[in-house]
Design a protein around this motif. Structure first.
Motif, short mmCIF file in Angstrom:
data_model
loop_
_atom_site.label_atom_id
_atom_site.label_comp_id
_atom_site.label_asym_id
_atom_site.label_seq_id
_atom_site.Cartn_x
_atom_site.Cartn_y
_atom_site.Cartn_z
N LYS A 120 0.80 -1.22 0.00
CA LYS A 120 0.00 0.00 0.00
C LYS A 120 0.84 1.27 0.00
CE LYS A 120 -3.99 -2.15 0.35
NZ LYS A 120 -5.00 -2.12 -0.73
N THR A 121 2.15 1.13 0.07
CA THR A 121 3.03 2.29 0.24
C THR A 121 4.11 2.28 -0.84
OG1 THR A 121 2.70 2.06 2.63
CG2 THR A 121 4.41 3.58 1.90
N PHE A 122 4.26 3.42 -1.50
CA PHE A 122 5.16 3.49 -2.66
C PHE A 122 5.89 4.83 -2.68
CE2 PHE A 122 1.12 1.43 -3.55
CZ PHE A 122 1.53 0.14 -3.84
N VAL A 123 7.04 4.84 -3.36
CA VAL A 123 7.82 6.07 -3.54
C VAL A 123 7.82 6.41 -5.02
CG1 VAL A 123 10.08 7.18 -3.28
CG2 VAL A 123 9.27 5.55 -1.55
N ARG A 124 7.58 7.70 -5.32
CA ARG A 124 7.56 8.14 -6.71
C ARG A 124 8.12 9.57 -6.79
NH1 ARG A 124 3.68 11.55 -8.40
NH2 ARG A 124 3.88 10.69 -10.50
#
Length: 312
Positions: A120-124
């Protein structure tokens, strides 16, 4: 969790960026890959041999032949129910299809991921890559696109995943394929090259762009890129553009020749391992991201550098 990846291919070979997406998606759960097309069972067989792929879904129909987004998106939606994440590489292919999938499913899309923290957690990147943000979503289904240069490529193994034929969705007939113009080159593909030589508007013309950069690229076995300014001036073709509105590259060695270093260009190459800048302006912004910089006349420096490389 189970993930469905939409494979990019040309009917004969799997797109390299899909291998990066497969490697990234393994952090989310079991990986299934959708191969849609016309007469592309050989591509499905290629995918079945890749490490980390649990199942290949194969959809074959004439209206899938050119992988038009208007045809592929409904197919992905028809298969979406059992999957927590629907994924593609953040290439032109993925950027065209996945927003349509998200809209049809009425769910969130997280684009151009450079890191997967958890399901559910991402870096962009944001602000043209000048900052990175961590985003989180509690939605039960998410659509993701993966920045290929941020993840390693999955490799073929010794096991074959099962290939399952799936029903094709009806033709939408909302668009039609007219033609394709491809640049044929013996050079490495720009996004996969270990060395990239890029030129900017300072090269002055298409003739000078080719006369200076081609010998240098030949000496290094490099791909040739260009800034948007150089592409707009028709020094180089559109598919050579590196930057926010072009291709994202992360080679081991990147030459920025006659490129000022506008934020839009830097967004496409700042992850390169070593950046070498050649510019006559000592205050050019490109030197802020360069590991090595040469200040001077590129029409003198580049030929001299090329000759020295040839003599090694």
């Amino acid at each position: 969790m189970t993930v469905l990846i939409v494979a990019e291919h040309d009917g004969a070979q799997l797109g390299v960026a899909t291998l990066n997406a497969i490697a990234a998606a393994q952090k989310l759960g079991d990986v299934h890959v959708l191969v849609a097309g016309a007469g592309c069972l050989n591509v499905a067989e290629q995918v079945s041999k890749i490490n980390g792929v649990a199942k290949v879904l194969h959809a074959d129909a004439a209206h899938f032949a050119e992988l038009l987004a208007e045809e592929i998106a409904p197919l992905v939606v028809s298969l979406a129910v059992p999957y927590s994440h629907l994924v593609a590489a953040a290439s032109a292919f993925g950027k065209n299809i996945m927003p349509r999938v998200a809209a049809l499913l009425d769910c969130s899309q997280v684009s151009d991921l450079t890191e997967i923290v958890d399901g559910k957690t991402f870096v962009r990147p944001i602000y043209a890559g000048n900052a990175f943000t961590t985003v989180q979503s509690d939605e039960p289904k998410l659509v993701l696109t993966i920045r290929a240069s941020a993840f390693p490529a999955a490799v073929a193994g010794s096991l074959n995943a099962p290939i399952e034929a799936v029903a094709a969705t009806p033709a939408q007939n909302l668009s039609r394929f007219v033609g394709r113009e491809l640049t044929v080159s013996d050079r490495p593909e720009l996004t996969q090259a270990r060395v990239v030589v890029s030129g900017g508007r300072a090269l002055g013309s298409a003739e000078q762009f080719n006369a200076l950069l081609t010998p240098l690229a030949d000496a290094l076995g490099a791909a040739i890129g260009a800034s948007r300014a150089a592409v707009d001036a028709e020094y180089a073709p559109n598919d050579a553009q590196v930057g926010q509105t072009g291709k994202i590259v992360a080679p081991e060695l990147y030459f920025a020749i006659g490129i000022s270093g506008a934020i839009q260009h830097v967004a496409g190459m700042q992850d390169s391992k070593i950046i070498v800048a050649i510019n006559k302006d000592p205050d050019a912004q490109i030197f802020n991201v360069a590991d090595f910089g040469m200040v001077g006349d590129l029409f003198e420096i580049v030929p001299e550098l090329t000759e020295k490389l040839k003599s090694i």
